[in-house]
Design a protein around this motif. Structure first.
Motif: not given
Length: 103
Positions: A5-8, A15-16
């Motif tokens: 989540l941090s990397w994203a 966010w799809v």
């Protein structure tokens, strides 16, 4: 999960959610039969056979997963995939083998 989540978030990926039947069906399958039912079945196996004997079933998990993938997704077996599968199974067998008692 926190690392992903941090990397994203840092990389700016959008966010799809894909509302297609294929995507939602795969998500529901992973959530219900793939996780809940599978875990419950494994715990039942542990209750009936004991943890030591039930653990041997994990040796077959890679074989079953790849055969399901070949049937459902058209996965094609290759020599490197077969070699990798044999290595994984050998590793599982080594982990679960009986060790001689120490004197």
């Amino acid at each position: 999960t926190a690392l992903l989540l941090s990397w994203a978030a840092v990389s700016g990926l959008p966010w799809v959610f894909d509302p297609s039947a294929r995507y939602v069906g795969a998500l529901v399958y992973l959530a219900i039969p793939g996780s809940v039912i599978g875990f419950t079945a494994y715990l039942t196996l542990v209750g009936r056979l004991g943890p030591e004997r039930a653990a041997y079933s994990t040796v077959l998990f890679p074989v079953v997963a790849l055969n399901v993938s070949a049937w459902a997704e058209g996965y094609r077996w290759t020599a490197p995939a077969l070699a990798g599968l044999l290595l994984v199974m050998a590793g599982n067998v080594l982990v679960f083998r009986k060790r001689p008692l120490a004197c």
